[in-house]
Structure formats: structure tokens, C-alpha cells
Design a protein around this motif. Structure first.
Motif, mmCIF file in Angstrom:
data_model
loop_
_atom_site.group_PDB
_atom_site.id
_atom_site.type_symbol
_atom_site.label_atom_id
_atom_site.label_comp_id
_atom_site.label_asym_id
_atom_site.label_seq_id
_atom_site.Cartn_x
_atom_site.Cartn_y
_atom_site.Cartn_z
ATOM 1 N N LEU A 108 62.257 42.377 -23.716
ATOM 2 C CA LEU A 108 62.007 42.266 -25.629
ATOM 3 C C LEU A 108 62.562 41.046 -25.749
ATOM 4 O O LEU A 108 61.903 39.823 -26.652
ATOM 5 N N PHE A 109 63.622 41.105 -25.831
ATOM 6 C CA PHE A 109 64.460 39.554 -25.670
ATOM 7 C C PHE A 109 64.236 38.057 -25.500
ATOM 8 O O PHE A 109 63.807 37.464 -26.325
ATOM 9 N N TYR A 110 63.726 38.116 -24.344
ATOM 10 C CA TYR A 110 63.647 37.071 -24.253
ATOM 11 C C TYR A 110 62.421 36.567 -23.523
ATOM 12 O O TYR A 110 61.700 34.715 -24.004
ATOM 13 N N ALA A 111 61.274 37.517 -24.611
ATOM 14 C CA ALA A 111 60.151 36.613 -24.781
ATOM 15 C C ALA A 111 60.062 36.207 -26.260
ATOM 16 O O ALA A 111 58.592 36.214 -26.074
ATOM 17 N N ASN A 112 60.850 36.123 -26.622
ATOM 18 C CA ASN A 112 60.558 36.399 -28.050
ATOM 19 C C ASN A 112 61.472 35.333 -29.101
ATOM 20 O O ASN A 112 61.317 34.748 -29.810
ATOM 21 N N SER A 113 62.860 35.136 -27.758
ATOM 22 C CA SER A 113 63.760 34.440 -28.350
ATOM 23 C C SER A 113 63.199 32.865 -28.464
ATOM 24 O O SER A 113 63.147 32.108 -27.650
ATOM 25 N N LYS A 114 63.960 32.413 -29.492
ATOM 26 C CA LYS A 114 63.978 31.166 -29.548
ATOM 27 C C LYS A 114 64.753 29.984 -30.026
ATOM 28 O O LYS A 114 65.189 28.981 -30.413
ATOM 29 N N ASP A 115 66.087 30.132 -29.350
ATOM 30 C CA ASP A 115 66.976 30.055 -29.317
ATOM 31 C C ASP A 115 67.261 29.879 -27.827
ATOM 32 O O ASP A 115 68.265 30.744 -27.330
ATOM 33 N N ASP A 116 67.369 28.106 -27.026
ATOM 34 C CA ASP A 116 67.862 28.599 -25.784
ATOM 35 C C ASP A 116 69.154 28.376 -25.088
ATOM 36 O O ASP A 116 69.648 28.747 -24.971
ATOM 37 N N ALA A 117 70.254 27.994 -26.132
ATOM 38 C CA ALA A 117 71.720 28.471 -26.055
ATOM 39 C C ALA A 117 72.253 29.421 -25.982
ATOM 40 O O ALA A 117 72.856 30.343 -25.291
ATOM 41 N N ILE A 118 71.462 30.106 -26.960
ATOM 42 C CA ILE A 118 71.944 32.587 -26.811
ATOM 43 C C ILE A 118 70.972 32.278 -25.652
ATOM 44 O O ILE A 118 72.313 33.436 -24.823
ATOM 45 N N ASN A 119 69.852 31.574 -24.949
ATOM 46 C CA ASN A 119 69.551 32.842 -24.303
ATOM 47 C C ASN A 119 70.111 32.558 -23.137
ATOM 48 O O ASN A 119 70.770 33.234 -21.660
ATOM 49 N N GLU A 120 70.569 31.535 -22.775
ATOM 50 C CA GLU A 120 71.244 30.775 -22.042
ATOM 51 C C GLU A 120 72.852 31.641 -21.192
ATOM 52 O O GLU A 120 73.453 31.432 -20.901
ATOM 53 N N TYR A 121 73.422 31.549 -22.785
ATOM 54 C CA TYR A 121 74.823 32.694 -22.790
ATOM 55 C C TYR A 121 74.269 33.493 -21.896
ATOM 56 O O TYR A 121 75.297 34.548 -21.602
ATOM 57 N N LEU A 122 73.744 34.159 -22.820
ATOM 58 C CA LEU A 122 73.497 35.816 -22.321
ATOM 59 C C LEU A 122 73.243 36.580 -21.158
ATOM 60 O O LEU A 122 73.452 37.110 -20.096
ATOM 61 N N ARG A 123 71.747 35.637 -20.457
ATOM 62 C CA ARG A 123 71.640 35.341 -19.159
ATOM 63 C C ARG A 123 72.387 35.261 -18.293
ATOM 64 O O ARG A 123 72.933 35.527 -17.017
ATOM 65 N N GLY A 124 74.083 34.295 -18.540
ATOM 66 C CA GLY A 124 75.134 33.913 -17.953
ATOM 67 C C GLY A 124 76.170 35.011 -17.757
ATOM 68 O O GLY A 124 77.218 35.135 -16.732
ATOM 69 N N LEU A 125 75.729 36.295 -19.091
ATOM 70 C CA LEU A 125 76.944 37.282 -18.642
ATOM 71 C C LEU A 125 77.147 37.989 -17.265
ATOM 72 O O LEU A 125 76.229 38.230 -16.630
#
Length: 210
Positions: free
Chosen positions: A193-210
Motif C-alpha cells: 500500500l505504502f510504496y504505491a502511494n507515497s510521494k516522498d522519495d527520501a522517506i521511501n528510500e529510508y524505509l526501504r533501507g531498514l
């Protein structure tokens, strides 16, 4: 509008009731409902009310959701956790009058509801009536109407105050307990749900890196 539903673990068994009541009202009005769970009390990913706050902050600050519906036994814990996040203005909603006044006066972006205290016969009807007051009309119009201008001004003052007292969301993500954060985003459908709708690349990148 994208409306996210988040349930914490003490009331996870009621997710289906809450989701059904929310979609019954919101979808005919043209809104999307994204159910982030918990879905059952036995879910592998357990979400506590402090995690509800983190999730609410992530969803709203990333643009993955425009509004969050959450809660816990009394609603108070989830409300406090959500309001600890930057850019989150969460109200405690118990009945339709609360919902109407919060929408018209405070024009916030999240509500926390009690799913144990007072949750008895016809509780689903109360939920539907609350959601109707939140989502069927324009928010922030003011009540009473003659005080609309001062209410709008005060919302701006509060938003400015919060921007001065809170870190930005990315800083929050980097500085909170990382195990708590990993647990908060470990839900079964979070990534879908999240990555299909998020508009913030920096937040996406940080969460993917966890």
C-alpha cells in the motif's frame, strides 16, 4: 481523498467491523480506503499505540494518505502518539458531534476513536455516523459560521507552532528507536500500500533501507 485505517493490537479483532463501517460511508463519497491493519489479533506484525503514531506520521508526511482513521481501547493513547508526529493533527472522536466539530473547527488530518470503551450494541452505526460527519462535506468551514475566520487563523497559528516544536519526519525516522520503526512498518500489506502511494522519495528510500 486517500483514507488510511490503522488498528493497534488491543483492538485488532475489530478491524473488519471498523473497515466495513468506514468503507460503507467513504467509498460512495468517492474516497479510497487503505487498510493497513492490524487485521486480526493473531497477526505476526503487532502494532502498539506508539507505533500507530509513527505510522500516522509516515503516511501523512509522505503523502501516502490524506487522512488517517485510527484508535485503541479509549482512543487517547493513539491520539497522543499521533500528535507527537510532525504535521499530524489528530482529534479524539467518540460520537458524531465530536466528528462534526473536529472537522469544521479543527480541520485536522487524523482521528483516534475508542474501540473498547463504550463499544457495544450498534457500535458500527455510531462509527458510520462519525465517518459521515467527517467525510461527507467540506471540512474547515467553521462552527458557528460567524467564527470561521478566527478558527482558520488559529489553525494556522497551531500549524506554525507545531512546525517549530517538531522535527521533520525524515529526522524523526532516523532518530527514533530503529527496532520500533521496523516493527511499525512490518505489517502484512504495508509495503504494497505504502510504496504505491507515497510521494516522498527520501522517506521511501529510508524505509526501504531498514
Amino acid at each position: 481523498m486517500k483514507i488510511a485505517l490503522i488498528n493497534e493490537n488491543s483492538q485488532a479483532a475489530k478491524n473488519c467491523i471498523i473497515h466495513d463501517a468506514l468503507t460503507a460511508v467513504a467509498e460512495p463519497l468517492g474516497h479510497e480506503v487503505h487498510n493497513y491493519g492490524m487485521y486480526t489479533a493473531e497477526d505476526d506484525a503487532q502494532v502498539t499505540y506508539p507505533m500507530v503514531g509513527l505510522l500516522t506520521g509516515i503516511l501523512l508526511n509522505s503523502g501516502a494518505a490524506d487522512f488517517v482513521v485510527t484508535g485503541c481501547g479509549t482512543g487517547s493513547g493513539s491520539m497522543l502518539a499521533a500528535n507527537a508526529m510532525p504535521g499530524v493533527f489528530c482529534g479524539l472522536v467518540i460520537d458524531p458531534t465530536d466528528a462534526f466539530l473536529f472537522a469544521q473547527i479543527n480541520d485536522g488530518n487524523a482521528v483516534a476513536m475508542p474501540y473498547a470503551k463504550g463499544f457495544g450494541w450498534a457500535a458500527e452505526l455510531n462509527l458510520q455516523d462519525c465517518y459521515r460527519k467527517l467525510f461527507e462535506g467540506e471540512s474547515g468551514v467553521g462552527y458557528p459560521k460567524e467564527r470561521a475566520a478566527i478558527m482558520k487563523k488559529n489553525r494556522g497559528v497551531l500549524a506554525d507552532l507545531k512546525s517549530k516544536t517538531c522535527h521533520d519526519m525524515l529526522t524523526v525516522l532516523k532518530t527514533v528507536d530503529q527496532e520500533l520503526l521496523r516493527s511499525a512498518v512490518a505489517g502484512e500489506k504495508f509495503a504494497e500500500l505504502f510504496y504505491a502511494n507515497s510521494k516522498d522519495d527520501a522517506i521511501n528510500e529510508y524505509l526501504r533501507g531498514l
